[in-house]
Scaffold this motif. Structure first.
Motif, mmCIF file in Angstrom:
data_model
loop_
_atom_site.group_PDB
_atom_site.id
_atom_site.type_symbol
_atom_site.label_atom_id
_atom_site.label_comp_id
_atom_site.label_asym_id
_atom_site.label_seq_id
_atom_site.Cartn_x
_atom_site.Cartn_y
_atom_site.Cartn_z
ATOM 1 N N THR A 33 0.841 -1.194 0.000
ATOM 2 C CA THR A 33 0.000 0.000 0.000
ATOM 3 C C THR A 33 0.878 1.245 0.000
ATOM 4 O O THR A 33 2.018 1.216 0.482
ATOM 5 C CB THR A 33 -0.923 0.083 1.228
ATOM 6 N N GLY A 35 0.169 5.687 0.544
ATOM 7 C CA GLY A 35 -0.885 6.619 0.865
ATOM 8 C C GLY A 35 -0.394 7.946 1.355
ATOM 9 O O GLY A 35 0.813 8.200 1.479
ATOM 10 N N ALA A 49 -5.657 9.321 2.000
ATOM 11 C CA ALA A 49 -5.932 8.433 0.872
ATOM 12 C C ALA A 49 -4.956 7.273 0.935
ATOM 13 O O ALA A 49 -3.775 7.479 1.230
ATOM 14 C CB ALA A 49 -5.787 9.169 -0.455
ATOM 15 N N THR A 52 -4.206 0.656 -2.664
ATOM 16 C CA THR A 52 -3.804 -0.746 -2.693
ATOM 17 C C THR A 52 -3.097 -0.975 -4.016
ATOM 18 O O THR A 52 -3.716 -0.895 -5.076
ATOM 19 C CB THR A 52 -5.012 -1.676 -2.565
ATOM 20 N N TYR A 57 -6.938 0.066 -6.148
ATOM 21 C CA TYR A 57 -8.086 0.608 -5.412
ATOM 22 C C TYR A 57 -7.620 1.718 -4.479
ATOM 23 O O TYR A 57 -6.632 1.580 -3.777
ATOM 24 C CB TYR A 57 -8.772 -0.491 -4.604
ATOM 25 N N ILE A 58 -8.369 2.821 -4.451
ATOM 26 C CA ILE A 58 -8.022 3.964 -3.613
ATOM 27 C C ILE A 58 -9.149 4.229 -2.625
ATOM 28 O O ILE A 58 -10.310 4.362 -3.034
ATOM 29 C CB ILE A 58 -7.755 5.227 -4.443
ATOM 30 N N SER A 59 -8.791 4.331 -1.381
ATOM 31 C CA SER A 59 -9.741 4.667 -0.331
ATOM 32 C C SER A 59 -9.444 6.077 0.150
ATOM 33 O O SER A 59 -8.294 6.420 0.409
ATOM 34 C CB SER A 59 -9.617 3.675 0.827
ATOM 35 N N TYR A 60 -10.498 6.883 0.288
ATOM 36 C CA TYR A 60 -10.340 8.263 0.728
ATOM 37 C C TYR A 60 -11.050 8.473 2.063
ATOM 38 O O TYR A 60 -12.129 7.924 2.312
ATOM 39 C CB TYR A 60 -10.946 9.227 -0.293
ATOM 40 N N HIS A 61 -10.477 9.346 2.872
ATOM 41 C CA HIS A 61 -11.174 9.776 4.080
ATOM 42 C C HIS A 61 -12.414 10.541 3.649
ATOM 43 O O HIS A 61 -12.401 11.284 2.666
ATOM 44 C CB HIS A 61 -10.246 10.656 4.925
ATOM 45 N N GLU A 62 -13.477 10.398 4.418
ATOM 46 C CA GLU A 62 -14.740 11.020 4.027
ATOM 47 C C GLU A 62 -14.618 12.534 3.931
ATOM 48 O O GLU A 62 -15.344 13.167 3.161
ATOM 49 C CB GLU A 62 -15.835 10.635 5.008
ATOM 50 N N ARG A 65 -13.050 13.085 0.315
ATOM 51 C CA ARG A 65 -13.597 12.381 -0.841
ATOM 52 C C ARG A 65 -14.336 13.367 -1.749
ATOM 53 O O ARG A 65 -15.131 14.177 -1.302
ATOM 54 C CB ARG A 65 -14.548 11.282 -0.376
#
Length: 116
Positions: A33, A35, A49, A52, A57-62, A65
């Motif tokens: 990962t 970020g 952020a 992976t 795949y990208i995950s963002y803090h709310e 986002r």
């Protein structure tokens, strides 16, 4: 030892944009990962952020986002963070992070100040 060097921070007015970049001394595709995190004095470091690397795949803090976009350039071994519609609440030191070979690696951070 893996080195991560952030750049692109600075002072920006509310509503403005900045682009951060993280230069990595190792082939970033080998990371599990990568970020961006941020921290303000007196508060815990929080993720912004996380990518992976195997599947992108990208995950963002709310809270970011829809405003921030993380991107990678495997040829240059960089991870960028495009930050738009910045507000004072985005003021923080931003850190690049990468997990590889069982080790968490951090840069020294770059300061972002959002103020008029």
């Amino acid at each position: 030892q893996v080195q991560l060097v952030e750049s692109g921070g600075g002072l920006v007015q509310p509503g403005g944009s900045l682009r951060l970049s993280c230069a990595v001394s190792k082939f970033i595709a080998s990371f599990k990962t990568m970020g961006w995190f941020r921290q303000v004095p007196g508060k815990e470091r929080e993720f912004v952020a996380i990518v992976t690397m195997a599947n992108g795949y990208i995950s963002y803090h709310e809270r970011v986002r829809g405003r921030f976009i993380a991107s990678r350039d495997d040829a240059k071994n960089t991870l960028d963070l495009q930050m738009n519609s910045l507000g004072p609440e985005d003021t923080a030191v931003y850190y690049c992070n990468g997990f590889v070979d069982g080790t968490w690696n951090w840069g020294l951070g770059t300061q972002v100040i959002v103020s008029s």
